[in-house]
Design a protein around this motif. Structure first.
Motif, PDB file in Angstrom:
ATOM      1  N   MET A 195     -24.230 -32.632  27.947  1.00 20.21           N
ATOM      2  CA  MET A 195     -25.121 -32.088  26.917  1.00 20.21           C
ATOM      3  C   MET A 195     -26.357 -32.973  26.815  1.00 20.21           C
ATOM      4  O   MET A 195     -26.254 -34.191  26.712  1.00 20.21           O
ATOM      5  CB  MET A 195     -24.396 -32.016  25.570  1.00 20.21           C
ATOM      6  N   LEU A 196     -27.522 -32.347  26.828  1.00 16.11           N
ATOM      7  CA  LEU A 196     -28.757 -33.102  26.709  1.00 16.11           C
ATOM      8  C   LEU A 196     -28.885 -33.712  25.326  1.00 16.11           C
ATOM      9  O   LEU A 196     -28.415 -33.146  24.326  1.00 16.11           O
ATOM     10  CB  LEU A 196     -29.952 -32.179  26.956  1.00 16.11           C
ATOM     11  N   PRO A 197     -29.543 -34.884  25.217  1.00 17.70           N
ATOM     12  CA  PRO A 197     -29.777 -35.461  23.895  1.00 17.70           C
ATOM     13  C   PRO A 197     -30.516 -34.464  22.999  1.00 17.70           C
ATOM     14  O   PRO A 197     -31.468 -33.806  23.429  1.00 17.70           O
ATOM     15  CB  PRO A 197     -30.648 -36.685  24.199  1.00 17.70           C
ATOM     16  N   GLY A 198     -30.074 -34.347  21.773  1.00 18.78           N
ATOM     17  CA  GLY A 198     -30.709 -33.438  20.826  1.00 18.78           C
ATOM     18  C   GLY A 198     -30.219 -32.018  20.894  1.00 18.78           C
ATOM     19  O   GLY A 198     -30.585 -31.195  20.030  1.00 18.78           O
ATOM     20  N   ALA A 199     -29.386 -31.680  21.893  1.00 21.15           N
ATOM     21  CA  ALA A 199     -28.894 -30.306  21.992  1.00 21.15           C
ATOM     22  C   ALA A 199     -28.071 -29.916  20.778  1.00 21.15           C
ATOM     23  O   ALA A 199     -28.045 -28.749  20.382  1.00 21.15           O
ATOM     24  CB  ALA A 199     -28.081 -30.133  23.268  1.00 21.15           C
ATOM     25  N   ASP A 200     -27.415 -30.887  20.163  1.00 23.20           N
ATOM     26  CA  ASP A 200     -26.612 -30.592  18.973  1.00 23.20           C
ATOM     27  C   ASP A 200     -27.481 -30.127  17.813  1.00 23.20           C
ATOM     28  O   ASP A 200     -27.025 -29.357  16.965  1.00 23.20           O
ATOM     29  CB  ASP A 200     -25.794 -31.828  18.572  1.00 23.20           C
ATOM     30  N   LEU A 213     -46.371 -25.743  28.721  1.00 21.24           N
ATOM     31  CA  LEU A 213     -45.301 -26.363  27.941  1.00 21.24           C
ATOM     32  C   LEU A 213     -43.937 -25.907  28.447  1.00 21.24           C
ATOM     33  O   LEU A 213     -43.825 -24.882  29.123  1.00 21.24           O
ATOM     34  CB  LEU A 213     -45.444 -25.996  26.459  1.00 21.24           C
ATOM     35  N   PRO A 214     -42.873 -26.645  28.098  1.00 21.93           N
ATOM     36  CA  PRO A 214     -41.530 -26.190  28.456  1.00 21.93           C
ATOM     37  C   PRO A 214     -41.231 -24.862  27.766  1.00 21.93           C
ATOM     38  O   PRO A 214     -41.865 -24.501  26.770  1.00 21.93           O
ATOM     39  CB  PRO A 214     -40.618 -27.299  27.904  1.00 21.93           C
ATOM     40  N   PRO A 215     -40.250 -24.115  28.278  1.00 21.39           N
ATOM     41  CA  PRO A 215     -39.817 -22.905  27.568  1.00 21.39           C
ATOM     42  C   PRO A 215     -39.433 -23.241  26.129  1.00 21.39           C
ATOM     43  O   PRO A 215     -39.099 -24.394  25.817  1.00 21.39           O
ATOM     44  CB  PRO A 215     -38.608 -22.432  28.380  1.00 21.39           C
ATOM     45  N   PRO A 216     -39.493 -22.269  25.233  1.00 18.91           N
ATOM     46  CA  PRO A 216     -39.358 -22.561  23.800  1.00 18.91           C
ATOM     47  C   PRO A 216     -38.143 -23.380  23.395  1.00 18.91           C
ATOM     48  O   PRO A 216     -38.276 -24.308  22.589  1.00 18.91           O
ATOM     49  CB  PRO A 216     -39.330 -21.163  23.186  1.00 18.91           C
ATOM     50  N   VAL A 217     -36.970 -23.083  23.907  1.00 20.51           N
ATOM     51  CA  VAL A 217     -35.779 -23.835  23.496  1.00 20.51           C
ATOM     52  C   VAL A 217     -35.900 -25.291  23.895  1.00 20.51           C
ATOM     53  O   VAL A 217     -35.617 -26.202  23.104  1.00 20.51           O
ATOM     54  CB  VAL A 217     -34.507 -23.198  24.089  1.00 20.51           C
ATOM     55  N   GLU A 218     -36.335 -25.540  25.121  1.00 16.73           N
ATOM     56  CA  GLU A 218     -36.460 -26.922  25.589  1.00 16.73           C
ATOM     57  C   GLU A 218     -37.560 -27.656  24.818  1.00 16.73           C
ATOM     58  O   GLU A 218     -37.399 -28.819  24.425  1.00 16.73           O
ATOM     59  CB  GLU A 218     -36.748 -26.949  27.083  1.00 16.73           C
ATOM     60  N   GLY A 219     -38.690 -26.992  24.573  1.00 11.70           N
ATOM     61  CA  GLY A 219     -39.755 -27.627  23.804  1.00 11.70           C
ATOM     62  C   GLY A 219     -39.310 -27.980  22.397  1.00 11.70           C
ATOM     63  O   GLY A 219     -39.642 -29.048  21.874  1.00 11.70           O
ATOM     64  N   PHE A 220     -38.531 -27.085  21.790  1.00 14.67           N
ATOM     65  CA  PHE A 220     -38.050 -27.344  20.432  1.00 14.67           C
ATOM     66  C   PHE A 220     -37.083 -28.529  20.429  1.00 14.67           C
ATOM     67  O   PHE A 220     -37.131 -29.370  19.531  1.00 14.67           O
ATOM     68  CB  PHE A 220     -37.382 -26.080  19.886  1.00 14.67           C
ATOM     69  N   ARG A 221     -36.219 -28.609  21.432  1.00 10.78           N
ATOM     70  CA  ARG A 221     -35.299 -29.752  21.528  1.00 10.78           C
ATOM     71  C   ARG A 221     -36.076 -31.064  21.629  1.00 10.78           C
ATOM     72  O   ARG A 221     -35.778 -32.038  20.927  1.00 10.78           O
ATOM     73  CB  ARG A 221     -34.391 -29.596  22.754  1.00 10.78           C
ATOM     74  N   PHE A 264     -39.085 -31.671  20.630  1.00 10.63           N
ATOM     75  CA  PHE A 264     -39.772 -31.922  19.365  1.00 10.63           C
ATOM     76  C   PHE A 264     -38.825 -32.504  18.318  1.00 10.63           C
ATOM     77  O   PHE A 264     -39.157 -33.466  17.623  1.00 10.63           O
ATOM     78  CB  PHE A 264     -40.384 -30.608  18.873  1.00 10.63           C
ATOM     79  N   LEU A 265     -37.640 -31.932  18.210  1.00 16.23           N
ATOM     80  CA  LEU A 265     -36.681 -32.432  17.229  1.00 16.23           C
ATOM     81  C   LEU A 265     -36.303 -33.878  17.523  1.00 16.23           C
ATOM     82  O   LEU A 265     -36.158 -34.697  16.600  1.00 16.23           O
ATOM     83  CB  LEU A 265     -35.442 -31.539  17.196  1.00 16.23           C
ATOM     84  N   LEU A 266     -36.154 -34.209  18.789  1.00 22.98           N
ATOM     85  CA  LEU A 266     -35.857 -35.601  19.142  1.00 22.98           C
ATOM     86  C   LEU A 266     -36.987 -36.533  18.734  1.00 22.98           C
ATOM     87  O   LEU A 266     -36.751 -37.634  18.230  1.00 22.98           O
ATOM     88  CB  LEU A 266     -35.608 -35.722  20.646  1.00 22.98           C
ATOM     89  N   LEU A 267     -38.212 -36.097  18.965  1.00 23.89           N
ATOM     90  CA  LEU A 267     -39.364 -36.921  18.582  1.00 23.89           C
ATOM     91  C   LEU A 267     -39.393 -37.153  17.078  1.00 23.89           C
ATOM     92  O   LEU A 267     -39.566 -38.288  16.609  1.00 23.89           O
ATOM     93  CB  LEU A 267     -40.656 -36.247  19.031  1.00 23.89           C
ATOM     94  N   VAL A 268     -39.236 -36.091  16.308  1.00 17.75           N
ATOM     95  CA  VAL A 268     -39.281 -36.235  14.844  1.00 17.75           C
ATOM     96  C   VAL A 268     -38.116 -37.099  14.360  1.00 17.75           C
ATOM     97  O   VAL A 268     -38.295 -37.970  13.502  1.00 17.75           O
ATOM     98  CB  VAL A 268     -39.266 -34.846  14.174  1.00 17.75           C
ATOM     99  N   GLN A 269     -36.946 -36.882  14.910  1.00 16.92           N
ATOM    100  CA  GLN A 269     -35.795 -37.704  14.529  1.00 16.92           C
ATOM    101  C   GLN A 269     -36.067 -39.181  14.787  1.00 16.92           C
ATOM    102  O   GLN A 269     -35.705 -40.046  13.983  1.00 16.92           O
ATOM    103  CB  GLN A 269     -34.567 -37.251  15.302  1.00 16.92           C
ATOM    104  N   SER A 270     -36.733 -39.488  15.885  1.00 13.38           N
ATOM    105  CA  SER A 270     -37.002 -40.879  16.234  1.00 13.38           C
ATOM    106  C   SER A 270     -37.974 -41.556  15.273  1.00 13.38           C
ATOM    107  O   SER A 270     -38.100 -42.779  15.262  1.00 13.38           O
ATOM    108  CB  SER A 270     -37.560 -40.964  17.658  1.00 13.38           C
ATOM    109  N   ALA A 271     -38.669 -40.744  14.457  1.00 12.72           N
ATOM    110  CA  ALA A 271     -39.585 -41.304  13.460  1.00 12.72           C
ATOM    111  C   ALA A 271     -38.864 -41.721  12.191  1.00 12.72           C
ATOM    112  O   ALA A 271     -39.518 -42.117  11.211  1.00 12.72           O
ATOM    113  CB  ALA A 271     -40.681 -40.295  13.132  1.00 12.72           C
ATOM    114  N   GLY A 272     -37.536 -41.630  12.186  1.00 12.47           N
ATOM    115  CA  GLY A 272     -36.776 -42.169  11.066  1.00 12.47           C
ATOM    116  C   GLY A 272     -36.182 -41.145  10.126  1.00 12.47           C
ATOM    117  O   GLY A 272     -35.760 -41.505   9.017  1.00 12.47           O
ATOM    118  N   PHE A 273     -36.089 -39.880  10.541  1.00 11.08           N
ATOM    119  CA  PHE A 273     -35.512 -38.851   9.674  1.00 11.08           C
ATOM    120  C   PHE A 273     -34.030 -38.693   9.977  1.00 11.08           C
ATOM    121  O   PHE A 273     -33.615 -38.660  11.136  1.00 11.08           O
ATOM    122  CB  PHE A 273     -36.253 -37.525   9.861  1.00 11.08           C
ATOM    123  N   GLY A 274     -33.231 -38.608   8.917  1.00  7.92           N
ATOM    124  CA  GLY A 274     -31.780 -38.559   9.044  1.00  7.92           C
ATOM    125  C   GLY A 274     -31.260 -37.179   9.347  1.00  7.92           C
ATOM    126  O   GLY A 274     -32.002 -36.181   9.325  1.00  7.92           O
TER     127      GLY A 274
END
Length: 304
Positions: free
Chosen positions: A1-6, A261-269, A271-281
Protein backbone atom coordinates in the motif's frame (compact mmCIF):
# COMPACT_ATOMS: atom_id res chain seq x y z
CA UNK A 1 0.00 0.00 0.00
CA UNK A 2 1.35 3.40 -0.95
CA UNK A 3 1.93 5.92 1.84
CA UNK A 4 -1.24 7.93 2.41
CA UNK A 5 -3.49 5.39 0.68
CA UNK A 6 -5.31 4.86 3.97
CA UNK A 7 -6.36 8.52 3.93
CA UNK A 8 -8.17 7.97 0.62
CA UNK A 9 -10.54 5.42 2.13
CA UNK A 10 -13.84 7.25 2.62
CA UNK A 11 -12.41 10.48 1.18
CA UNK A 12 -14.28 12.99 -0.99
CA UNK A 13 -12.54 14.96 -3.73
CA UNK A 14 -15.06 17.56 -4.84
CA UNK A 15 -12.78 19.06 -7.50
CA UNK A 16 -12.00 16.61 -10.32
CA UNK A 17 -11.45 17.60 -13.97
CA UNK A 18 -11.92 14.44 -16.00
CA UNK A 19 -14.85 14.81 -18.36
CA UNK A 20 -14.66 14.74 -22.14
CA UNK A 21 -13.00 18.09 -22.67
CA UNK A 22 -11.77 20.66 -25.15
CA UNK A 23 -8.31 20.61 -23.52
CA UNK A 24 -6.03 17.66 -22.79
CA UNK A 25 -7.06 15.67 -19.72
CA UNK A 26 -5.25 12.81 -18.03
CA UNK A 27 -8.36 10.70 -17.55
CA UNK A 28 -12.02 10.30 -18.51
CA UNK A 29 -14.92 10.33 -16.07
CA UNK A 30 -15.59 6.58 -16.06
CA UNK A 31 -11.94 5.75 -15.42
CA UNK A 32 -11.86 8.37 -12.68
CA UNK A 33 -14.80 6.66 -10.96
CA UNK A 34 -13.19 3.24 -11.23
CA UNK A 35 -9.90 4.49 -9.81
CA UNK A 36 -11.72 6.24 -6.95
CA UNK A 37 -13.54 2.99 -6.19
CA UNK A 38 -10.27 1.05 -6.21
CA UNK A 39 -8.93 3.50 -3.63
CA UNK A 40 -12.04 3.16 -1.44
CA UNK A 41 -13.12 6.78 -1.85
CA UNK A 42 -16.65 7.82 -0.97
CA UNK A 43 -17.30 10.43 -3.66
CA UNK A 44 -15.91 12.64 -6.38
CA UNK A 45 -17.25 15.92 -7.75
CA UNK A 46 -16.86 16.76 -11.44
CA UNK A 47 -15.91 20.27 -12.56
CA UNK A 48 -15.64 21.71 -16.07
CA UNK A 49 -15.33 25.31 -17.25
CA UNK A 50 -17.16 24.51 -20.48
CA UNK A 51 -20.29 22.62 -19.45
CA UNK A 52 -22.67 21.59 -16.69
CA UNK A 53 -21.26 18.28 -15.39
CA UNK A 54 -24.48 17.04 -13.77
CA UNK A 55 -25.30 14.91 -16.79
CA UNK A 56 -21.92 13.19 -16.72
CA UNK A 57 -22.38 12.53 -13.02
CA UNK A 58 -25.87 11.09 -13.48
CA UNK A 59 -24.64 8.83 -16.29
CA UNK A 60 -21.66 7.68 -14.21
CA UNK A 61 -23.98 6.82 -11.32
CA UNK A 62 -26.34 4.89 -13.60
CA UNK A 63 -23.49 2.87 -15.11
CA UNK A 64 -21.04 2.57 -12.20
CA UNK A 65 -23.09 3.34 -9.09
CA UNK A 66 -22.58 -0.21 -7.88
CA UNK A 67 -18.89 0.52 -7.30
CA UNK A 68 -19.82 2.54 -4.22
CA UNK A 69 -18.48 5.95 -5.29
CA UNK A 70 -21.01 8.78 -5.34
CA UNK A 71 -20.45 11.05 -8.32
CA UNK A 72 -21.89 14.56 -8.41
CA UNK A 73 -21.61 17.50 -10.76
CA UNK A 74 -22.60 21.10 -11.12
CA UNK A 75 -22.23 24.29 -13.09
CA UNK A 76 -19.37 26.78 -13.33
CA UNK A 77 -21.03 29.84 -14.84
CA UNK A 78 -18.43 30.50 -17.53
CA UNK A 79 -19.69 31.87 -20.88
CA UNK A 80 -19.33 28.53 -22.76
CA UNK A 81 -21.58 26.91 -20.12
CA UNK A 82 -24.26 29.59 -20.35
CA UNK A 83 -22.62 32.37 -18.35
CA UNK A 84 -23.97 34.01 -15.21
CA UNK A 85 -27.55 33.07 -15.97
CA UNK A 86 -30.48 32.07 -13.79
CA UNK A 87 -31.79 29.93 -16.65
CA UNK A 88 -28.47 28.07 -16.94
CA UNK A 89 -28.49 27.49 -13.18
CA UNK A 90 -32.10 26.29 -13.25
CA UNK A 91 -31.33 23.81 -16.03
CA UNK A 92 -28.24 22.50 -14.21
CA UNK A 93 -30.24 21.97 -11.02
CA UNK A 94 -32.69 19.72 -12.84
CA UNK A 95 -30.30 17.89 -15.14
CA UNK A 96 -30.18 14.10 -14.98
CA UNK A 97 -32.62 11.20 -14.90
CA UNK A 98 -34.97 12.57 -12.26
CA UNK A 99 -33.43 10.88 -9.23
CA UNK A 100 -33.09 12.87 -6.01
CA UNK A 101 -29.31 12.62 -6.25
CA UNK A 102 -29.29 14.02 -9.82
CA UNK A 103 -28.94 17.67 -10.74
CA UNK A 104 -26.26 20.14 -9.81
CA UNK A 105 -24.86 19.86 -6.30
CA UNK A 106 -23.05 23.16 -6.78
CA UNK A 107 -23.42 26.36 -8.74
CA UNK A 108 -20.17 28.29 -9.10
CA UNK A 109 -19.43 31.87 -10.01
CA UNK A 110 -16.98 32.09 -12.90
CA UNK A 111 -13.45 30.87 -12.30
CA UNK A 112 -11.86 32.76 -15.20
CA UNK A 113 -14.36 35.33 -16.48
CA UNK A 114 -14.19 37.52 -13.40
CA UNK A 115 -12.75 41.01 -13.43
CA UNK A 116 -10.31 39.96 -10.73
CA UNK A 117 -8.80 37.20 -12.89
CA UNK A 118 -9.09 39.16 -16.15
CA UNK A 119 -7.04 42.00 -14.69
CA UNK A 120 -4.47 39.57 -13.32
CA UNK A 121 -4.14 38.08 -16.81
CA UNK A 122 -3.69 41.50 -18.41
CA UNK A 123 -6.82 41.28 -20.53
CA UNK A 124 -8.13 44.21 -22.55
CA UNK A 125 -10.43 46.81 -20.94
CA UNK A 126 -13.37 45.55 -23.03
CA UNK A 127 -12.73 41.97 -21.91
CA UNK A 128 -12.50 43.03 -18.26
CA UNK A 129 -15.72 45.00 -18.50
CA UNK A 130 -17.58 41.95 -19.83
CA UNK A 131 -16.51 39.82 -16.85
CA UNK A 132 -18.26 39.46 -13.50
CA UNK A 133 -17.42 42.05 -10.89
CA UNK A 134 -18.88 42.36 -7.39
CA UNK A 135 -19.49 45.98 -6.26
CA UNK A 136 -18.03 47.14 -2.97
CA UNK A 137 -21.45 48.15 -1.68
CA UNK A 138 -25.12 47.96 -2.59
CA UNK A 139 -27.01 45.08 -4.17
CA UNK A 140 -25.32 42.31 -6.08
CA UNK A 141 -25.72 42.70 -9.85
CA UNK A 142 -28.53 40.84 -11.60
CA UNK A 143 -29.08 37.98 -12.03
CA UNK A 144 -27.07 36.97 -8.95
CA UNK A 145 -29.92 37.52 -6.45
CA UNK A 146 -32.20 35.19 -8.44
CA UNK A 147 -29.40 32.61 -8.73
CA UNK A 148 -28.78 32.75 -4.98
CA UNK A 149 -32.49 32.19 -4.38
CA UNK A 150 -32.40 29.11 -6.62
CA UNK A 151 -29.38 27.77 -4.72
CA UNK A 152 -31.10 28.36 -1.38
CA UNK A 153 -34.34 26.75 -2.55
CA UNK A 154 -32.57 23.61 -3.76
CA UNK A 155 -30.15 23.55 -0.80
CA UNK A 156 -27.05 23.09 -2.96
CA UNK A 157 -23.57 24.57 -2.70
CA UNK A 158 -22.63 28.06 -3.83
CA UNK A 159 -19.00 28.13 -4.97
CA UNK A 160 -17.70 31.70 -5.07
CA UNK A 161 -15.31 30.98 -7.95
CA UNK A 162 -12.23 33.08 -8.55
CA UNK A 163 -13.16 36.51 -7.30
CA UNK A 164 -11.03 38.76 -5.12
CA UNK A 165 -10.92 38.34 -1.36
CA UNK A 166 -13.15 41.34 -0.61
CA UNK A 167 -15.57 40.23 -3.32
CA UNK A 168 -15.72 36.74 -1.80
CA UNK A 169 -16.61 38.17 1.61
CA UNK A 170 -19.39 40.26 0.06
CA UNK A 171 -20.80 37.29 -1.85
CA UNK A 172 -20.78 35.07 1.24
CA UNK A 173 -22.57 37.69 3.32
CA UNK A 174 -25.15 38.34 0.58
CA UNK A 175 -25.73 34.63 0.02
CA UNK A 176 -26.24 33.96 3.71
CA UNK A 177 -28.72 36.85 3.87
CA UNK A 178 -30.75 35.18 1.10
CA UNK A 179 -30.83 31.81 2.85
CA UNK A 180 -27.89 29.99 1.25
CA UNK A 181 -26.40 27.70 3.88
CA UNK A 182 -23.81 25.76 1.85
CA UNK A 183 -20.96 27.95 0.61
CA UNK A 184 -17.49 26.97 -0.60
CA UNK A 185 -14.78 29.59 -1.13
CA UNK A 186 -11.63 28.69 -3.10
CA UNK A 187 -9.14 30.37 -0.78
CA UNK A 188 -5.64 29.31 -1.75
CA UNK A 189 -4.60 32.78 -2.91
CA UNK A 190 -6.26 34.80 -0.15
CA UNK A 191 -4.53 36.13 2.93
CA UNK A 192 -5.21 34.77 6.40
CA UNK A 193 -7.45 37.71 7.31
CA UNK A 194 -9.73 37.05 4.33
CA UNK A 195 -9.85 33.33 5.08
CA UNK A 196 -10.90 34.08 8.65
CA UNK A 197 -13.55 36.52 7.35
CA UNK A 198 -15.20 34.09 4.92
CA UNK A 199 -15.27 31.24 7.42
CA UNK A 200 -16.58 33.52 10.17
CA UNK A 201 -19.37 34.50 7.77
CA UNK A 202 -20.40 30.86 7.45
CA UNK A 203 -18.45 29.50 4.47
CA UNK A 204 -16.01 26.62 4.05
CA UNK A 205 -12.54 27.39 2.68
CA UNK A 206 -11.21 25.16 -0.11
CA UNK A 207 -7.51 24.54 -0.72
CA UNK A 208 -6.37 22.61 -3.79
CA UNK A 209 -3.33 20.60 -4.81
CA UNK A 210 -3.05 22.32 -8.20
CA UNK A 211 -1.68 25.52 -6.69
CA UNK A 212 0.95 23.64 -4.72
CA UNK A 213 2.06 21.65 -7.76
CA UNK A 214 4.39 21.99 -10.73
CA UNK A 215 1.33 22.70 -12.92
CA UNK A 216 1.63 26.33 -11.84
CA UNK A 217 4.77 26.58 -13.98
CA UNK A 218 2.99 25.66 -17.20
CA UNK A 219 1.05 28.11 -19.33
CA UNK A 220 -2.35 26.48 -19.69
CA UNK A 221 -5.31 27.23 -21.94
CA UNK A 222 -8.27 27.27 -19.59
CA UNK A 223 -11.01 29.08 -21.49
CA UNK A 224 -9.59 30.41 -24.78
CA UNK A 225 -6.44 30.46 -26.92
CA UNK A 226 -4.41 32.45 -24.39
CA UNK A 227 -2.15 30.55 -22.01
CA UNK A 228 -1.60 31.76 -18.47
CA UNK A 229 0.18 30.58 -15.37
CA UNK A 230 -1.03 31.08 -11.82
CA UNK A 231 1.02 31.90 -8.74
CA UNK A 232 2.15 28.90 -6.76
CA UNK A 233 1.86 28.66 -2.99
CA UNK A 234 4.27 26.91 -0.66
CA UNK A 235 3.31 24.29 1.87
CA UNK A 236 4.07 26.59 4.84
CA UNK A 237 1.85 29.28 3.29
CA UNK A 238 -0.94 26.77 2.74
CA UNK A 239 -0.67 25.41 6.27
CA UNK A 240 -0.97 28.94 7.65
CA UNK A 241 -4.17 29.51 5.68
CA UNK A 242 -5.64 26.18 6.79
CA UNK A 243 -4.97 27.12 10.40
CA UNK A 244 -6.59 30.52 9.81
CA UNK A 245 -9.74 28.76 8.61
CA UNK A 246 -9.50 25.92 11.09
CA UNK A 247 -9.66 22.28 9.92
CA UNK A 248 -13.34 22.21 10.87
CA UNK A 249 -13.98 24.87 8.19
CA UNK A 250 -11.61 23.50 5.53
CA UNK A 251 -11.97 21.21 2.53
CA UNK A 252 -8.94 19.83 0.69
CA UNK A 253 -9.36 19.03 -3.01
CA UNK A 254 -7.20 17.79 -5.83
CA UNK A 255 -8.12 20.02 -8.80
CA UNK A 256 -6.37 17.38 -10.91
CA UNK A 257 -7.12 16.17 -14.40
CA UNK A 258 -4.92 18.54 -16.36
CA UNK A 259 -2.42 16.49 -18.39
CA UNK A 260 0.72 17.60 -16.51
CA UNK A 261 -0.58 16.37 -13.15
CA UNK A 262 -1.11 12.81 -11.87
CA UNK A 263 -4.58 11.32 -12.32
CA UNK A 264 -7.00 12.65 -9.69
CA UNK A 265 -6.76 9.84 -7.13
CA UNK A 266 -2.96 9.85 -7.16
CA UNK A 267 -2.79 13.65 -7.04
CA UNK A 268 -5.16 13.72 -4.09
CA UNK A 269 -3.07 11.12 -2.24
CA UNK A 270 0.08 13.18 -2.75
CA UNK A 271 -1.69 16.32 -1.58
CA UNK A 272 -2.99 14.70 1.60
CA UNK A 273 0.51 13.49 2.42
CA UNK A 274 1.90 16.98 1.95
CA UNK A 275 -0.72 18.59 4.18
CA UNK A 276 -0.30 15.89 6.82
CA UNK A 277 3.44 16.54 6.86
CA UNK A 278 2.72 20.16 7.84
CA UNK A 279 1.63 18.95 11.26
CA UNK A 280 -2.07 18.08 10.94
CA UNK A 281 -3.31 15.09 12.92
CA UNK A 282 -5.47 12.16 11.82
CA UNK A 283 -8.78 13.66 12.98
CA UNK A 284 -8.00 16.98 11.30
CA UNK A 285 -7.04 15.22 8.08
CA UNK A 286 -10.22 13.14 8.12
CA UNK A 287 -12.32 16.27 8.58
CA UNK A 288 -10.60 18.11 5.73
CA UNK A 289 -10.46 15.21 3.27
CA UNK A 290 -13.76 13.45 3.94
CA UNK A 291 -16.24 14.59 6.58
CA UNK A 292 -16.52 18.29 5.72
CA UNK A 293 -17.00 17.71 1.99
CA UNK A 294 -19.44 14.85 2.56
CA UNK A 295 -21.56 17.08 4.78
CA UNK A 296 -21.36 20.11 2.46
CA UNK A 297 -22.30 18.18 -0.69
CA UNK A 298 -24.79 15.86 1.07
CA UNK A 299 -22.91 12.71 0.13
CA UNK A 300 -24.94 9.67 1.08
CA UNK A 301 -28.03 11.72 1.96
CA UNK A 302 -29.90 11.69 -1.34
CA UNK A 303 -31.89 8.73 -2.62
CA UNK A 304 -31.30 7.12 -5.98
Amino acid sequence: MLPGADMLVGAVDNHVHCCPHINARSIDVLTAVRQAADAGMAAIGLMDNFCNTSGYAALAMRELGGLGVEVFGGLIMEPPAGGVSAEAARIALGYGYGAARDGARFISLPTHHTRFIARAEGRSPAYVEACLGIPERGELPDPLPEILDLIAERDVVLNTGHVSGPEAVRVVEAARARGVTRILVPSTHYDAETVRAVTAAGAIAEFSFFFLSHATQVGLTHVDAEKHTVDAVTLPQLAQLIRAAGPEHTILSGDCGVFVLPPPVEGFREFLLLVQSAGFGPEEMRAMSAANAARLFRVGELAA
